[in-house]
Design an enzyme around this catalytic site. Structure first.
Site, mmCIF file in Angstrom:
data_model
loop_
_atom_site.group_PDB
_atom_site.id
_atom_site.type_symbol
_atom_site.label_atom_id
_atom_site.label_comp_id
_atom_site.label_asym_id
_atom_site.label_seq_id
_atom_site.Cartn_x
_atom_site.Cartn_y
_atom_site.Cartn_z
ATOM 1 C CG ASN A 190 1.090 0.250 1.810
ATOM 2 O OD1 ASN A 190 0.543 -0.249 2.786
ATOM 3 N ND2 ASN A 190 0.406 0.737 0.800
ATOM 4 C CB SER A 223 -1.753 -1.078 -2.937
ATOM 5 O OG SER A 223 -1.299 -0.156 -1.970
ATOM 6 C CB ALA A 251 -9.075 -5.233 -3.128
ATOM 7 C CE LYS A 292 -5.433 2.830 4.001
ATOM 8 N NZ LYS A 292 -5.680 3.069 2.636
ATOM 9 N N GLY A 322 -10.033 5.036 -12.336
ATOM 10 C CA GLY A 322 -9.023 4.167 -11.715
ATOM 11 C C GLY A 322 -9.634 2.820 -11.376
ATOM 12 C CD GLU A 341 -0.942 4.604 -4.104
ATOM 13 O OE1 GLU A 341 -1.877 5.252 -4.602
ATOM 14 O OE2 GLU A 341 -1.097 3.815 -3.172
ATOM 15 N N GLY A 358 -8.344 -0.106 -10.628
ATOM 16 C CA GLY A 358 -7.415 -1.056 -10.018
ATOM 17 C C GLY A 358 -8.199 -1.950 -9.072
ATOM 18 C CB ALA A 359 -7.147 -3.985 -6.171
ATOM 19 C CG ASN A 412 -1.022 -6.384 4.162
ATOM 20 O OD1 ASN A 412 -0.058 -6.167 3.434
ATOM 21 N ND2 ASN A 412 -2.215 -5.861 3.936
#
Ligand code: KPL
Length: 293
Positions: free
Chosen positions: A186, A248, A126, A178, A7, A260, A9-10, A196
């Site tokens: 998100n 994300s 990120a 988290k 994976g 997600e 990704g960022a 954010n």
């Protein structure tokens, strides 16, 4: 030995650079059928400095010596991405699940119970600029701990310690915490198309408080007792630390990719249903974002 990253990704790219900086060899594991990308990768660090590193790229279905594999796919892709890898990976190689959300961690450990599973979370911001460039937009906290199949006296893999991951023996609690951050930041940032830090504005306070109340209620029935104000304060702290970041989920929505939402809001709604708890505010957010999943 080489660290495998599934994976890119960022966050996958970000950790690959950090590992390379610390002298570890990194292999980015391409899923079968994914196009080849260049070996050379760029990172724009928090200070704005540009760094280059070369990573090996390998198909995840091609046997190679790996000491540990970090899994940073999207939550919904975790199981399918692991399948070709686990067809050949020796059974003693630790696997570290670092994606957002909850659900796939338990599913992976349940499907391959003989393997040493670690799980963790990181709150870094990120931004993936393209397949070989990433910008680090916010420093975060990194926690990891044994999930299943790991003896209690097993030390943290050296690569994780070098990345600043803190050992947490109650990792499910950390993952829940988290999740509560992702539940608040998100979907809202993705719906509003804001960074954010925008959530710190007074205009979002009422909805954030209502969402936090619902999370606290579900958390209580799962043994995660924490008052709504503590849940909200933690999320606002992360929103502040990653103020300029696009979450994300917002990045996924903007790029037209699946989000997600299922492993984040969907997970909360499933637990709420099991315990007969109403969650109208999360339900509404879920419906508003559904077309993007
Ligand atoms: O985890 C994140 C995400 O975007 O998925 C946060 C911590 C909210 C940083 O953007």
């Amino acid at each position: 030995m080489t660290i495998g990253i599934l994976g890119a990704g960022a966050l996958g790219q970000l950790l690959a650079h950090a590992l390379s900086d610390q002298g570890f060899e990194v292999s980015l594991l391409r899923r079968p059928g994914q196009p080849r990308v260049l070996r050379s990768h760029q990172l724009f660090s928090l200070s704005g400095a540009k760094q280059h590193h070369d990573f090996t790229h390998c198909g995840s279905d091609q046997p190679q010596p790996l000491s540990v594999v970090l899994v940073l796919t999207k939550a919904q892709d975790c199981l399918s991405a692991l399948t070709p890898l686990l067809a050949w990976l020796p059974e003693d190689v630790p696997l570290v699940l670092l994606h957002n959300g909850l659900g796939p961690q338990q599913a992976a450990a349940g499907r391959w119970p003989e393997r040493p599973w670690w799980a963790g979370s990181l709150t870094d911001g990120a931004l993936k600029l393209d397949a070989h460039s990433v910008r680090h937009t916010g420093a975060g906290q990194r926690r990891v701990g044994p999930l299943s199949g790991v003896d209690t006296d097993t030390p943290l893999p050296a690569s994780l310690a070098a990345l600043g991951f803190v050992y947490d023996e109650q990792i499910l609690k950390a993952l829940w915490q988290k999740l509560t951050v992702n539940l608040l930041i998100n979907p809202l940032t993705a719906r509003e198309r804001v960074c954010n830090g925008a959530l710190l504005a007074e205009g979002y306070r009422g909805e954030l408080e209502a969402l936090s109340e619902e999370i606290a209620l579900v958390g209580q029935s799962l043994g995660q007792k924490e008052p709504a104000h503590a849940i909200l304060e933690r999320a606002l702290g992360v929103a502040e630390a990653t103020a300029a970041n696009h979450s994300s989920m917002l990045q996924d929505v903007q790029a037209g990719r699946p989000t997600e939402l299922g492993a984040i809001t969907g997970y909360l709604l499933e637990r709420a249903r099991e315990h007969n708890l109403p969650c109208p505010y999360h339900q509404r957010l879920y419906q508003q974002l559904q077309p993007n999943t």
